[in-house]
Scaffold this active site. Structure first.
Site, short mmCIF file in Angstrom:
data_model
loop_
_atom_site.label_atom_id
_atom_site.label_comp_id
_atom_site.label_asym_id
_atom_site.label_seq_id
_atom_site.Cartn_x
_atom_site.Cartn_y
_atom_site.Cartn_z
CG HIS A 135 12.84 -22.79 25.85
ND1 HIS A 135 13.05 -21.70 25.03
CD2 HIS A 135 13.31 -23.86 25.17
CE1 HIS A 135 13.61 -22.10 23.91
NE2 HIS A 135 13.78 -23.40 23.98
CB CYS A 146 12.96 -26.57 17.70
SG CYS A 146 12.34 -24.91 17.97
#
Length: 444
Positions: free
Chosen positions: A10, A42
């Site tokens: 990210h 996630c």
């Protein structure tokens, strides 16, 4: 300007894109040892539980899309050495075996984190799985379709979600943790007790206050031995936390004891023109007003953007984080931000907490649900430092409201008088966020 981005989950992806957006003539190189970028890890538990429309949608960028945007993308490439002062990287092509050296004007460290894998007997068994990256997710997804039982080690968010999803898909699950409560690092007892009951109602065996000492394969699968007992299942899954993946830079930049790289408010390390972001770096934690290590995708995204904004000169300061997060287990939504009384005590912050429970909307409506809400504040200043919410109703945005209050150093008195709308479809005349703030203000 020639820029190296080391790592592309990210922070790396957002840093690279923002550097180029702010500096269209920059030559931006991304170095990634794996074959994917921007994986939303996630979502692993949701994929295991068959709640993902397509695993391809668990990526928001690809190497090809980044290249089309004008970035130089080097996949299957490992940075083996880094001279941060002279800005020289030794780069290994993992497919061809070729090794080269490259000099840069700026280096951005976004090497992320790695799953904790303790040095215990039997730890290298192929019946032990991790839940960190795309390869881990694929391996878990494949095996989960055939197994009948699993042992999940670690009752934080990731382990909690995996245990829940496996149990609702008819797997026999044992959840082991060294602490005395599920989600002990994420909640206080008001909430962890609710989740413990939900696990037990769904047949999950809770093995709490137990430390794993060894693993052993058997005809029945794998046996996990703790300091208090032994448990056998088809597989075991490690989810006991993450540590910064920064050993390459030891001795070159300032770090916390765990290896997290310390940056200033502009994401600059103590070495000029070397930046760090995401799970490789510290965050400024607003509830304590100190640097901390909190590996969250939301932190990584914002820090990556800031690298791009500040790569030429300090321009936009980091606003810090409240570590706002949420989880849904067995239909119960839990969202929190900042500290609770237990975590505040560990950080040396003197706090007080109040909890309330009420319907989220008027009971003249045909349906409503109970909301449990907590607010934590610093005793001396009355400054809000944390909040938590639990309900079958979606209360997730309440944590974002309190997060904003913490960032802006609001007091419980100010939040108690903050304007929130009333409409019977959505809330009470006094919103539950206001209610818990009013309760806090009246107790102190």
């Amino acid at each position: 300007m020639k820029v190296a981005i080391i790592g592309s989950t990210h922070a790396g992806v957002f840093a690279a894109k923002e550097v180029l957006a702010q500096n269209p003539n920059a030559e931006v190189h991304i170095y990634e040892k794996n074959d994917t970028v921007s994986f939303l890890s996630c979502g692993i538990a949701l994929w295991i539980g068959n709640h993902v429309s397509s695993p391809d949608r668990m990526f928001y960028e690809s190497p090809e899309s980044l290249a089309k945007q004008g970035l130089h993308v080097h996949m299957h490439t490992l940075v083996g050495k880094a001279d941060l002062v002279d800005k020289v990287l030794t780069i290994n092509d993992l497919q061809s075996g070729e090794q080269t050296e490259e000099r840069f004007d700026k280096i951005v460290i976004t090497t992320g984190s790695r799953a904790v894998k303790p040095n215990l007997p039997g730890i290298d068994s192929d019946k032990i799985y991790l839940a960190k990256n795309w390869d881990d997710a694929n391996a878990l997804k494949k095996v989960s379709e055939d197994i009948k039982s699993a042992i999940v080690i670690g009752a934080g968010y990731i382990g909690a979600e995996l245990a829940e999803q496996l149990s609702v898909n008819d797997k026999q699950v044992t959840l082991i943790d060294a602490l005395d409560r599920v989600l002990a690092n994420n909640t206080d007892e008001t909430y962890s007790d609710v989740f413990a009951k939900a696990y037990q109602e769904h047949g999950v065996e809770l093995a709490l206050e137990q430390r794993v000492v060894s693993f052993e394969e058997s005809d029945q699968g794998i046996t996990v031995t703790t300091d208090k007992g032994s448990y056998t299942a088809d597989i075991a899954i490690l989810s006991i936390g993450f540590v910064p993946n920064t050993s390459l830079f030891e001795g070159q930049v300032d770090m916390l004891g765990n290896g997290a790289i310390v940056t200033d408010q502009y994401m600059q390390t103590n070495v000029p023109d070397v930046f760090a972001a995401g799970d490789a770096s510290t965050v400024f934690y607003n509830p304590t007003q100190e640097h901390d290590y909190i590996p969250l995708a939301t932190n990584a995204v914002r820090q990556g953007i800031l690298v791009g904004r500040n790569i030429v000169k300090p321009t936009v300061a980091y606003q810090g984080t409240q570590a706002t997060s949420a989880v849904e287990l067995y239909g119960l939504a839990y969202a929190s931000t900042g500290l609770n009384q237990s975590s505040a005590a560990k950080k040396g912050v003197k706090t007080q907490t109040v909890s309330i429970q009420e319907d989220y909307r008027p009971n003249f409506m045909l349906t409503t649900d109970k909301v449990t809400a907590s607010l934590t504040w610093e005793v001396d200043t009355r400054r809000i430092v944390g909040g938590a919410f639990l309900s079958k109703h979606d209360i997730s945005q309440a944590a974002n409201v309190v997060s904003l209050a913490i960032e802006n150093k609001m007091t419980i008195d100010q939040l108690a008088m903050t304007d929130f709308f009333f409409q019977p479809n959505f809330d009470q005349p006094i919103n539950y966020i206001s209610s818990v703030a009013i309760a806090a203000a009246s107790q102190s």
